[in-house]
Design an enzyme around this catalytic site. Structure first.
Site, mmCIF file in Angstrom:
data_model
loop_
_atom_site.group_PDB
_atom_site.id
_atom_site.type_symbol
_atom_site.label_atom_id
_atom_site.label_comp_id
_atom_site.label_asym_id
_atom_site.label_seq_id
_atom_site.Cartn_x
_atom_site.Cartn_y
_atom_site.Cartn_z
ATOM 1 N N PRO A 1 30.430 24.885 38.586
ATOM 2 C CG PRO A 1 28.713 24.313 40.033
ATOM 3 C CD PRO A 1 30.197 24.241 39.881
ATOM 4 C CG ASN A 2 25.571 27.276 36.633
ATOM 5 O OD1 ASN A 2 24.998 26.752 35.688
ATOM 6 N ND2 ASN A 2 25.270 26.995 37.899
ATOM 7 N NE ARG B 1 25.989 32.103 36.921
ATOM 8 C CZ ARG B 1 26.644 31.601 37.948
ATOM 9 N NH1 ARG B 1 27.948 31.398 37.855
ATOM 10 N NH2 ARG B 1 26.034 31.310 39.059
ATOM 11 C CE1 TYR C 1 28.769 35.312 40.204
ATOM 12 C CE2 TYR C 1 26.785 35.052 38.879
ATOM 13 C CZ TYR C 1 27.478 34.838 40.052
ATOM 14 O OH TYR C 1 26.889 34.154 41.083
ATOM 15 C CG ASN D 1 34.667 30.728 41.286
ATOM 16 O OD1 ASN D 1 33.880 30.289 42.130
ATOM 17 N ND2 ASN D 1 34.426 31.835 40.593
ATOM 18 C CB ALA E 1 26.455 26.706 43.287
ATOM 19 C CG HIS F 1 27.753 28.709 48.670
ATOM 20 N ND1 HIS F 1 28.684 29.562 49.224
ATOM 21 C CD2 HIS F 1 27.502 29.201 47.420
ATOM 22 C CE1 HIS F 1 28.962 30.529 48.340
ATOM 23 N NE2 HIS F 1 28.267 30.324 47.242
ATOM 24 C CG ASP G 1 36.201 15.789 53.166
ATOM 25 O OD1 ASP G 1 36.549 16.670 53.981
ATOM 26 O OD2 ASP G 1 35.355 14.916 53.437
ATOM 27 C CD GLU H 1 36.750 29.739 48.777
ATOM 28 O OE1 GLU H 1 37.380 29.580 49.838
ATOM 29 O OE2 GLU H 1 35.505 29.731 48.709
ATOM 30 C CG HIS I 1 33.937 33.120 45.786
ATOM 31 N ND1 HIS I 1 33.183 32.043 45.371
ATOM 32 C CD2 HIS I 1 34.605 32.722 46.893
ATOM 33 C CE1 HIS I 1 33.388 31.039 46.210
ATOM 34 N NE2 HIS I 1 34.244 31.420 47.134
ATOM 35 C CG LEU I 2 34.231 35.852 38.879
ATOM 36 C CD1 LEU I 2 33.302 35.100 37.947
ATOM 37 C CD2 LEU I 2 35.201 36.703 38.095
ATOM 38 C CB SER I 3 29.939 38.089 43.195
ATOM 39 O OG SER I 3 29.719 36.798 43.754
ATOM 40 N NE ARG J 1 25.694 37.316 44.691
ATOM 41 C CZ ARG J 1 25.799 36.361 43.762
ATOM 42 N NH1 ARG J 1 26.993 35.838 43.511
ATOM 43 N NH2 ARG J 1 24.750 35.956 43.086
ATOM 44 N NE ARG K 1 24.407 33.857 45.751
ATOM 45 C CZ ARG K 1 24.205 32.983 44.762
ATOM 46 N NH1 ARG K 1 25.119 32.103 44.437
ATOM 47 N NH2 ARG K 1 23.071 33.005 44.078
HETATM 48 C C1 DQA Z 1 30.653 32.577 42.662
HETATM 49 C C2 DQA Z 1 29.692 32.873 43.816
HETATM 50 C C3 DQA Z 1 28.792 31.691 44.096
HETATM 51 O O1 DQA Z 1 27.907 31.978 45.169
HETATM 52 C C4 DQA Z 1 27.953 31.360 42.877
HETATM 53 O O2 DQA Z 1 27.169 30.213 43.105
HETATM 54 C C5 DQA Z 1 28.769 31.225 41.642
HETATM 55 C C6 DQA Z 1 29.907 32.107 41.418
HETATM 56 C C7 DQA Z 1 31.475 33.817 42.255
HETATM 57 O O3 DQA Z 1 32.440 33.637 41.537
HETATM 58 O O4 DQA Z 1 31.148 34.931 42.648
HETATM 59 O O5 DQA Z 1 28.434 30.446 40.757
HETATM 60 O O6 DQA Z 1 31.557 31.572 43.087
#
Ligand code: DQA
Length: 147
Positions: free
Chosen positions: A12-13, A20, A25, A76, A79, A82, A89, A100, A102-104, A109, A113
């Site tokens: 998501p997002n 964003r 990011y 990725n 959210a 978490h 599963d 896996e 994560h950009l950040s 953080r 997270r």
């Molecule tokens: C994220 C980190 C997550 O905590 C956050 O909810 C995201 C992006 C990242 O790529 O850093 O949407 O997965």
């Protein structure tokens, strides 16, 4: 013959990447990330199915479908990392190698997270490397799948 395809799954997002919270990011768009992932995968004779969804069930469906025709998964979960036992599963159920991304750096953080349900299923986790993290994940999986 084993599939030479990666599932690239973004949660998501992440469709809003580029605009964003660029201070967190960066300014690279999801389309640019997907193009780069395909490029790097092609260097290793791998194709890519790229899916982004804002819906947990759709992500679960995409993971289940990967069982049919993918060799590994780059995810990725955003959210849902978490919160989602369902995604973890599903990844466990398909038993494909998982990377896996994560950009950040989620560990630098907010506390909520710091834990990812997906990390317990992933073979490798990269966080904080920005878009390069996706590239690292593909290179890891290419090596992992090498005969
Ligand atoms: C994220 C980190 C997550 O905590 C956050 O909810 C995201 C992006 C990242 O790529 O850093 O949407 O997965």
């Amino acid at each position: 013959m084993t599939a030479r395809r990666l599932l690239l799954l973004n949660g998501p997002n992440l469709n809003l990447l580029g605009t964003r919270q660029p201070e967190v990011y960066g300014s690279t768009t999801l389309a640019q990330i997907e193009a780069r992932v395909s490029e790097v995968a092609a260097e290793h004779d791998l194709s890519v199915r790229a899916i982004q969804s804002n819906h947990e069930g759709e992500l679960v469906d995409a993971i289940q479908a990967a069982r049919e025709d993918c060799a590994a998964i780059v995810i990725n979960p955003a959210a849902y990392s978490h919160t989602s036992v369902a995604i973890a599963d599903a990844l466990r159920s398909v038993a494909l190698p998982v990377a896996e991304v994560h950009l950040s750096n989620i560990h630098a953080r907010e506390q909520f997270r710091h834990h990812s349900y997906v990390s317990a299923v992933a073979e490798m986790v990269v966080a904080g490397a920005g878009p390069l993290g996706y590239e690292m994940a593909v290179r890891y999986l290419a090596d992992r799948l090498a005969p």
